[in-house]
Design an enzyme around this catalytic site. Structure first.
Site, PDB file in Angstrom:
ATOM      1  CB  THR A 165      38.197 -81.065  54.970  1.00  0.00           C
ATOM      2  OG1 THR A 165      39.225 -81.946  55.447  1.00  0.00           O
ATOM      3  CG2 THR A 165      36.857 -81.498  55.535  1.00  0.00           C
ATOM      4  CD  GLU A 166      42.354 -80.772  50.021  1.00  0.00           C
ATOM      5  OE1 GLU A 166      43.407 -80.480  50.655  1.00  0.00           O
ATOM      6  OE2 GLU A 166      42.222 -81.822  49.357  1.00  0.00           O
ATOM      7  CB  VAL A 167      43.191 -77.617  56.649  1.00  0.00           C
ATOM      8  CG1 VAL A 167      43.955 -76.683  57.552  1.00  0.00           C
ATOM      9  CG2 VAL A 167      41.840 -77.962  57.248  1.00  0.00           C
ATOM     10  CB  THR A 218      45.816 -77.567  49.717  1.00  0.00           C
ATOM     11  OG1 THR A 218      44.702 -78.351  49.279  1.00  0.00           O
ATOM     12  CG2 THR A 218      46.617 -77.139  48.493  1.00  0.00           C
TER      13      THR A 218
END
Length: 303
Positions: free
Chosen positions: A271-273, A173
């Protein structure tokens, strides 16, 4: 918070073909899929069978690759890792490749490992969420998909699908979600853009149909050893969605056509890094993606 008016189209009116063409003509190549991704895939040939599962014929041809570990054994559960469904989300691609390069025997002996590092190479090169037809591949994972990125992956995974036990889909994101991609989406749809609060830190999107809270918790615990987990906002939300656990929200994966709905694997997460955090570096973001995959596999392997 709403953004300024997007420069393509008329506010309140969905885009027609001429607007999508105008958008496409504004896109430029910023980096090389061949040099930055394919060369790293080829370097893994000693450990992995490299499978070309499709070809995207856009302004140029983009071959699509999967990595199938050579220690594959019939009857063993499959661990699937996908990256680059949104090509601009850099650490997803390089995190998938780094996991493959660092794969340990404990995981390759417990699972049949299948890695698809870059689902959307045109998006990687142009730093885009969409494909050239202004379609979001990560809302397009259903049969008869309008996005070839999604349909080709669906076709490739189909023979393996029933054996996939765990699927980790690697995303980011970014601040450009608010500055470019959400305004573009609102313009394309003829709606009003409302930006979301970008979480500072790593978080997970679980599937509402198979949330597996302990699985998500274990992944975040592993990731917390290398980077910070996003805290909920004042509304106890992340990106406008109520949290279901620390650093976890839920989406309806299959209903929304998300890549995490690609299979019926009981253990699945996205996943959201957050690469734009002042507390993050490109290397740290890749390490977070690798940690997420390792945490997921460690949890399932211990069951």
């Amino acid at each position: 918070m709403s953004n300024t008016i997007y420069p393509i189209g008329t506010p309140g009116e969905p885009w027609g073909p001429e607007h999508k063409q105008q958008w496409l003509e504004a896109q430029k190549i910023h980096r090389s899929y061949q040099d930055e991704v394919v060369t790293k895939i080829q370097a893994l040939s000693a450990q992995f069978e490299i499978i070309e599962y499709g070809l995207l014929a856009y302004q140029q041809d983009y071959p699509l690759f999967a990595l199938k570990h050579k220690n594959w054994q019939a009857g063993r559960p499959i661990a699937l890792v996908t990256g680059g469904v949104h090509g601009y989300e850099t650490s997803g691609i390089h995190g998938a490749l780094a996991f493959a390069a660092e794969l340990t025997p404990e995981h390759s002996q417990a699972f049949n490992i299948l890695v698809v590092p870059c689902v959307s190479p045109w998006g990687y090169e142009t730093i885009n969420r969409w494909n050239p037809d202004a379609i979001d591949p990560n809302r397009s994972f259903y049969e008869g998909s309008p996005a070839p990125e999604a349909q080709l992956l669906l076709d490739f995974i189909a023979p393996f699908s029933s054996d996939v036990l765990v699927h980790i889909d690697l995303h980011e994101t970014t601040d450009t979600d608010n500055s470019e991609f959400r305004p573009a989406l609102a313009a394309r749809e003829g709606t009003t853009n409302n930006n979301w609060n970008i979480p500072d830190g790593f978080y997970l999107v679980a599937d509402t149909e198979r949330p597996q809270p302990e699985f998500q918790k274990a992944i975040n615990a592993k990731v917390a050893t290398v980077t910070h987990i996003a805290e909920a906002d004042i509304n106890n939300q992340l990106i406008g969605v109520p949290i279901s656990g620390h650093g976890v929200i839920e989406y309806a994966g299959r209903k929304l056509g998300l890549c995490m709905g690609l299979t019926l694997a009981p253990y699945v997460t996205t996943t959201e890094v957050y690469p734009d955090s002042p507390r993050s570096t490109p290397e740290n973001c890749v390490a977070a993606q690798v940690a997420a995959v390792v945490g997921a596999l460690d949890f399932v392997r211990a069951l």
